[in-house]
Design a protein around this motif. Structure first.
Motif, short mmCIF file in Angstrom:
data_model
loop_
_atom_site.label_atom_id
_atom_site.label_comp_id
_atom_site.label_asym_id
_atom_site.label_seq_id
_atom_site.Cartn_x
_atom_site.Cartn_y
_atom_site.Cartn_z
N ASP A 11 36.56 36.44 50.38
CA ASP A 11 36.73 34.95 50.00
C ASP A 11 38.29 34.82 49.84
OD1 ASP A 11 37.81 36.14 47.63
OD2 ASP A 11 36.02 35.36 46.41
N GLY A 12 38.79 33.62 49.52
CA GLY A 12 40.19 33.56 49.51
C GLY A 12 41.04 34.46 48.71
N GLU A 13 40.57 35.03 47.61
CA GLU A 13 41.20 35.88 46.97
C GLU A 13 41.04 37.25 47.48
OE1 GLU A 13 39.42 33.76 44.34
OE2 GLU A 13 41.24 32.74 44.97
N GLY A 14 40.19 37.45 48.54
CA GLY A 14 40.19 38.86 49.18
C GLY A 14 38.67 39.82 48.48
N VAL A 15 38.23 39.07 47.62
CA VAL A 15 36.72 39.52 46.95
C VAL A 15 35.69 39.81 48.13
CG1 VAL A 15 34.96 39.57 45.52
CG2 VAL A 15 37.32 38.76 44.78
N PRO A 16 35.47 40.97 48.52
CA PRO A 16 34.55 41.30 49.55
C PRO A 16 33.11 40.84 49.08
CG PRO A 16 34.90 43.40 48.43
CD PRO A 16 35.92 42.35 47.75
N ASN A 17 32.45 40.69 50.45
CA ASN A 17 30.80 40.48 50.14
C ASN A 17 30.11 40.95 51.34
OD1 ASN A 17 28.63 37.85 51.09
ND2 ASN A 17 28.37 39.09 49.02
N ARG A 61 27.10 32.65 49.50
CA ARG A 61 28.69 32.93 49.19
C ARG A 61 29.16 33.51 50.62
NH1 ARG A 61 29.65 38.56 45.90
NH2 ARG A 61 31.92 38.74 46.32
N HIS A 62 28.29 34.12 51.69
CA HIS A 62 29.08 34.25 52.94
C HIS A 62 29.41 33.20 53.94
CE1 HIS A 62 24.67 35.00 53.62
NE2 HIS A 62 25.03 34.44 54.91
N ALA A 63 28.81 32.21 53.54
CA ALA A 63 29.21 30.94 54.45
C ALA A 63 30.35 30.39 53.80
CB ALA A 63 28.12 29.76 54.11
N VAL A 79 38.04 31.94 54.77
CA VAL A 79 38.65 32.91 55.74
C VAL A 79 37.83 33.23 56.82
CG1 VAL A 79 39.38 35.50 55.45
CG2 VAL A 79 39.38 34.01 53.39
N PRO A 80 38.16 32.63 57.91
CA PRO A 80 37.25 32.83 59.31
C PRO A 80 37.50 34.03 60.01
CG PRO A 80 39.24 31.51 59.43
CD PRO A 80 39.61 31.72 58.24
N ARG A 81 37.55 35.34 59.33
CA ARG A 81 37.62 36.44 59.75
C ARG A 81 36.28 37.00 59.26
NH1 ARG A 81 39.84 37.45 63.97
NH2 ARG A 81 40.00 39.61 63.39
#
Length: 185
Positions: free
Chosen positions: A32-38, A60-62, A68-70
């Motif tokens: 996400d925008g804060e770098g929290v992975p999923n 969440r992944h959408a 973050v389009p990576r």
């Protein structure tokens, strides 16, 4: 390209494509925008210009892909089919994500391909307001066949196949080994 690399590519490219084509879902690693992975997954269809997934913005992944389009993509051998769980066959890619608008011609083509692959559930999902179509464009990746068998691949038709020469080394004598499983027995 060297003759050796051409032979390797000629042997591996069909194997990689067969493996990829046998997979129906792709594992997704997003942030996400804060770098929290999923970590998640989605059914996919492969078109000439990338992998297409239809996922709900409720997921969440959408939301992560929109922020973050990576994304890191992974196709992995089923556990039940793997000879060795520590070295399952897998194809991974770093990729970029793009939302495909409903009025974009790619929407119609990709949704039809998804429906052809997964059935009429796709028709129902694609008519829900919260479902978004993403195009995931692979850039660079790795195909792992097993221990000591890792090959770098490119995102465009997997033509850049280069064997990675780094091997496993023993702690006690620093000797390189081909297959850790064989050395452990």
């Amino acid at each position: 390209m060297s003759e050796r690399q051409e032979r390797l590519q000629g042997r591996l490219q069909p194997e990689i494509r067969a493996f990829r084509d046998a997979c129906r879902t792709v594992q997704l690693a997003t942030v996400d925008g804060e770098g929290v992975p999923n970590a998640s997954y989605a059914p996919f269809v492969l078109q000439e210009d990338g992998y297409y997934v239809l996922i709900s913005e409720i997921a969440r992944h959408a939301r992560n892909l929109q922020q973050v389009p990576r994304v890191s993509l992974m196709l992995i051998e089923d556990e039940g089919a793997a000879r060795e769980l520590f070295a399952r066959k897998r194809l991974t890619f770093d990729a970029s994500a793009e939302v495909v608008a409903r009025d974009d011609p790619r929407w119609t083509v990709a949704v039809a391909a998804l429906e052809g692959r997964f059935g009429e559930i796709v028709s129902g999902l694609s008519n829900l307001k919260d479902f978004v179509l993403f195009r995931l464009t692979p850039e660079q990746g790795l195909f792992v066949k097993g221990f000591g068998q890792a090959f770098r691949v490119s995102g465009d038709e997997l033509v850049d196949v280069v064997h990675l020469a780094e091997g496993h080394r023993r702690i006690d004598n620093d000797a390189e080994i081909a297959t850790p499983a064989d050395e452990l027995r």
